[in-house]
Design an enzyme around this catalytic site. Structure first.
Site, short mmCIF file in Angstrom:
data_model
loop_
_atom_site.label_atom_id
_atom_site.label_comp_id
_atom_site.label_asym_id
_atom_site.label_seq_id
_atom_site.Cartn_x
_atom_site.Cartn_y
_atom_site.Cartn_z
N ASP A 128 -3.48 3.47 14.64
CA ASP A 128 -2.42 3.75 13.28
C ASP A 128 -2.43 5.03 12.95
O ASP A 128 -3.49 5.79 13.33
CB ASP A 128 -2.48 2.53 12.07
CG ASP A 128 -3.64 3.08 11.60
OD1 ASP A 128 -4.76 3.06 11.80
OD2 ASP A 128 -3.70 2.17 10.43
N ARG B 287 0.99 -1.11 -0.37
CA ARG B 287 0.09 -0.03 0.08
C ARG B 287 0.73 0.97 0.09
O ARG B 287 1.33 1.75 1.09
CB ARG B 287 -1.03 0.01 1.71
CG ARG B 287 -1.57 1.43 1.29
CD ARG B 287 -2.69 1.01 2.31
NE ARG B 287 -2.71 1.33 3.93
CZ ARG B 287 -3.45 1.80 4.60
NH1 ARG B 287 -4.30 1.56 4.17
NH2 ARG B 287 -2.85 1.12 5.91
C1 LIG Z 1 -6.91 1.20 9.80
C2 LIG Z 1 -5.90 0.64 9.09
O1 LIG Z 1 -5.13 1.53 7.73
S1 LIG Z 1 -5.22 -0.94 9.55
C3 LIG Z 1 -4.08 -1.03 8.75
C4 LIG Z 1 -2.88 -0.73 8.86
N1 LIG Z 1 -2.38 -0.80 10.49
C5 LIG Z 1 -1.65 -2.38 10.59
O2 LIG Z 1 -1.24 -2.78 9.54
C6 LIG Z 1 -1.65 -2.27 12.26
C7 LIG Z 1 -1.24 -3.97 12.06
N2 LIG Z 1 -1.28 -4.64 13.56
C8 LIG Z 1 0.35 -4.06 14.41
O3 LIG Z 1 1.30 -3.62 13.70
C9 LIG Z 1 0.89 -4.87 15.19
O4 LIG Z 1 -0.02 -6.11 15.63
C10 LIG Z 1 0.46 -4.11 16.30
C11 LIG Z 1 1.26 -2.28 16.89
C12 LIG Z 1 -1.44 -3.18 16.81
C13 LIG Z 1 0.82 -4.40 17.78
O5 LIG Z 1 2.24 -5.34 17.58
P1 LIG Z 1 3.07 -6.50 18.89
O6 LIG Z 1 2.90 -5.53 19.85
O7 LIG Z 1 4.35 -6.64 18.68
O8 LIG Z 1 2.21 -7.39 19.35
P2 LIG Z 1 1.85 -8.90 20.06
O9 LIG Z 1 3.18 -8.40 20.51
O10 LIG Z 1 1.09 -9.10 20.55
O11 LIG Z 1 2.95 -9.70 18.91
C14 LIG Z 1 2.80 -11.12 19.13
C15 LIG Z 1 3.87 -11.36 17.30
O12 LIG Z 1 3.18 -10.78 16.28
C16 LIG Z 1 3.37 -10.27 15.45
N3 LIG Z 1 3.13 -9.64 15.02
C17 LIG Z 1 1.99 -9.06 15.59
N4 LIG Z 1 0.86 -8.40 14.77
C18 LIG Z 1 2.05 -8.16 13.66
C19 LIG Z 1 0.65 -7.95 11.80
N5 LIG Z 1 0.68 -7.16 12.26
N6 LIG Z 1 1.69 -8.74 10.65
C20 LIG Z 1 2.97 -9.45 11.48
N7 LIG Z 1 3.47 -9.83 12.71
C21 LIG Z 1 2.57 -9.31 13.70
C22 LIG Z 1 4.62 -9.51 16.37
O13 LIG Z 1 5.31 -8.46 15.07
C23 LIG Z 1 4.98 -10.54 16.94
O14 LIG Z 1 6.06 -11.52 16.61
P3 LIG Z 1 7.18 -12.09 17.70
O15 LIG Z 1 6.11 -13.19 18.73
O16 LIG Z 1 7.87 -13.12 16.30
O17 LIG Z 1 7.88 -11.16 17.91
O1 LIG Z 2 -7.13 2.13 6.05
C1 LIG Z 2 -8.11 1.41 6.29
C2 LIG Z 2 -9.01 2.33 7.31
O2 LIG Z 2 -9.52 1.51 8.25
O3 LIG Z 2 -8.81 3.70 7.33
#
Ligand SMILES: CC(=O)SCCNC(=O)CCNC(=O)[C@H](O)C(C)(C)COP(=O)(O)OP(=O)(O)OC[C@H]1O[C@@H](n2cnc3c(N)ncnc32)[C@H](O)[C@@H]1OP(=O)(O)O
Ligand SMILES: O=CC(=O)O
Length: 526
Positions: free
Chosen positions: A445, A161
């Site tokens: 985010d 994206r």
């Molecule tokens: C409104 C929008 O635009 S939504 C789309 C944009 N937003 C996103 O993409 C957010 C995606 N999510 C994330 O970034 C994360 O889940 C967070 C920051 C919210 C939380 O992350 P953390 O605090 O690391 O969560 P947590 O400690 O429970 O993670 C456990 C494991 O899962 C992994 N993990 C968590 N979320 C993700 C993810 N989205 N993708 C890949 N791996 C992930 C972590 O890296 C961690 O790995 P590890 O055990 O190897 O260290």
């Molecule tokens: O990018 C997605 C949203 O919900 O905003």
């Protein structure tokens, strides 16, 4: 054509993506399309001024024939026909590998709202994506834990994206002018990976954020057509899924698909930016347009249901995929209660989307992949998607999309404090290089933080009365900022606090929080 000048701190391995040929490709895109981008940003400002004047929006009279016409988008490629669960996340190598191992069908590789555009993240994201395409991605944590892709034959399809049209990349300039960031993100990825992806039986697929009109979709379509020709890859190789996440784009879903019909794969209901856009567009339209507490607004609100039903109907009528949005609840591997709540909330959200006819949906965390998959497996019953669910029962009017005053929920002091606290904490995380953060067990985010600060602005300017009886004023917000900042006990720096106050309280409403925050990054030398 001007050569690109780089003014940025050195980043390891940057020479692998910032090759002279790749930079020339981006320079060409910028030379061809920068001025049109500028005109479209000016058109956004004019349209918003018109909304401020009239207090309303409507479907475009000039494109009625497109809405009424009998056309479909090009057939969606085989590897994009099953999108029942999509994981989103930043592009640092560890998160990327975790996403690739998550079992999701698609990984939205986020160079946008979950990413702080530090130069090292901009370049690093491209390196991650390039390594992933070539099966060369690996990572060892400082603690010595090794990460690698478990089964390269079963990884999700990757959809980067790029940043939205509003953003400029300050570290790259052409003729002294910063380059359009969307063209940097798309251009570098496409240049390095399009041919490899096609050779491997996939293709250059993208999510497109924050479009405000079909003319912006037309610009993307022209960029794709030119990029394909310039690299000699077949026309129509690019497939874009467009986020319908602005209120103006909701009135132009058909038109957006039509403009991109040779390059479109679907639409996504980006609910968080959508709410931000509603507040932004109607921020000064009067108290009837003020939303209740951020966390009280759900997809069951009449205007949100109208928006998501219209999206499914529009997509399936045109042979395009309808992808659901993000439930913000994130699980915890340490707290079973938080985990259970997140699973229940996400299950409820995905069940609503699956029964509305969506073809799949987003999750923010690998532990949520099985929840979403199970819900969609249930409704798909052996099919790959729900393109056959045409939703002929849906008839959505402009008034339905704008039924803001029918959104149930209270306006509370707790909600106001939450906005202030989360806004400051998120900005602190963003400035530290983390564009996504878990705060109070919710995914935050740029989009969710935009809602927080915009809601504060809107409540102040409309004199909203809280559950406590108090009216929201500039002074009240200043007091709450001071109290919450103290309670956060040194975890939020002064830049984040100042930025929040500026974005929530400046009389002249800043269009994007991330643009204000980017200036701070640049001033810090990042
Ligand atoms: C409104 C929008 O635009 S939504 C789309 C944009 N937003 C996103 O993409 C957010 C995606 N999510 C994330 O970034 C994360 O889940 C967070 C920051 C919210 C939380 O992350 P953390 O605090 O690391 O969560 P947590 O400690 O429970 O993670 C456990 C494991 O899962 C992994 N993990 C968590 N979320 C993700 C993810 N989205 N993708 C890949 N791996 C992930 C972590 O890296 C961690 O790995 P590890 O055990 O190897 O260290
Ligand atoms: O990018 C997605 C949203 O919900 O905003």
């Amino acid at each position: 054509m001007d050569r690109l000048e780089i003014s940025a701190p050195p980043v390891p391995r940057s020479e692998e993506v910032l090759t002279p040929e790749a930079l020339a490709f981006v320079a060409d895109l910028d030379a061809r399309f920068h001025d049109r981008r500028d005109e479209l940003l000016a058109a956004r400002r004019e349209r918003r001024a018109e909304t401020a004047r009239t207090g309303t929006l409507d479907f475009l009279p000039g494109t009625a024939d497109v809405r009424a016409g009998d056309w479909t988008v090009a057939a969606v490629p085989a590897d994009l026909r099953d999108r029942r669960v999509e994981i989103t996340g930043p592009t640092d190598p560890k998160m990327a590998i975790n996403a690739l191992n998550s079992g999701a069908r698609v990984w939205l590789a986020d160079l946008e709202d979950a990413n702080t555009p530090h130069w090292r993240n901009v370049v690093g994201g491209q390196l991650t994506l390039r390594d992933a395409v070539r099966g060369q991605l690996s990572f060892t944590s400082p603690e010595g834990k090794h990460y690698a892709v478990a089964d390269p034959a079963r990884t999700p399809v990757v959809l980067p994206r790029p940043r939205g049209w509003h953003f400029d990349e300050a570290h790259l300039a052409a003729g002294g002018r910063p380059v359009v960031a969307a063209l940097v993100d798309f251009g570098l990825h496409f240049f390095h990976n399009a041919r490899e992806l096609l050779a491997g039986g996939s293709g250059p697929y993208y999510y497109l954020p924050k479009l405000e009109s079909h003319l912006e979709a037309r610009l993307w379509n022209d960029v794709f057509t030119h990029a394909e020709a310039a690299l000699g890859v077949p026309h129509g190789s690019v497939r874009a899924t467009v986020l319908i996440e602005t209120i103006t784009a909701a009135f132009e879903m058909d038109e957006i698909l039509f403009e991109l019909r040779e390059h479109a794969a679907g639409l996504n209901a980006g609910r968080w930016d959508y709410l931000f856009s509603i507040i932004k567009n109607f921020r000064d339209a009067g108290p009837a347009f003020t939303l209740p507490d951020r966390n009280a607004v759900t997809m069951a609100a009449p205007m949100m249901k109208a928006y998501s039903d219209l999206l499914v109907r529009t997509c399936h009528r045109r042979g395009a995929f309808a992808i659901g949005g993000m439930a913000a609840f994130i699980p915890s591997r340490r707290d079973p209660e938080v985990n259970e709540r997140a699973f229940a909330k996400v299950r409820e959200d995905k069940t609503r989307e699956a029964s509305a006819g969506f073809d799949g949906s987003w999750v923010a965390h690998p532990d949520l992949v099985p929840v979403c998959a199970e819900v969609f497996d249930g409704v798909l019953a052996g099919r790959d998607n729900q393109l056959d669910v045409l939703r002929d029962d849906v008839a959505v009017s402009a008034a339905d999309l704008l039924a803001i005053d029918r959104t149930p929920g209270e306006r509370t002091e707790q909600g106001l404090r939450g906005n202030v606290r989360i806004g400051m904490q998120y900005l602190h995380a963003w400035l530290s290089g983390n564009g996504a953060a878990g705060i109070d067990n919710l995914m935050e985010d740029a989009a969710t933080a935009e809602i927080s600060r915009s809601q504060v602005w809107q409540w102040v300017h409309n004199g909203v009365r809280l559950d406590t009886g108090e009216v929201v004023t500039h002074d009240l917000v200043e007091r709450i900022v001071a109290e919450e900042h103290t309670a956060l006990d040194g975890t939020v720096d002064d830049d984040a606090r100042r930025l929040f106050v500026e974005c929530a309280l400046d009389e002249d409403y800043p269009d994007f929080l991330t643009l204000q925050a980017y200036d701070v990054l640049l001033a810090r030398g990042d």
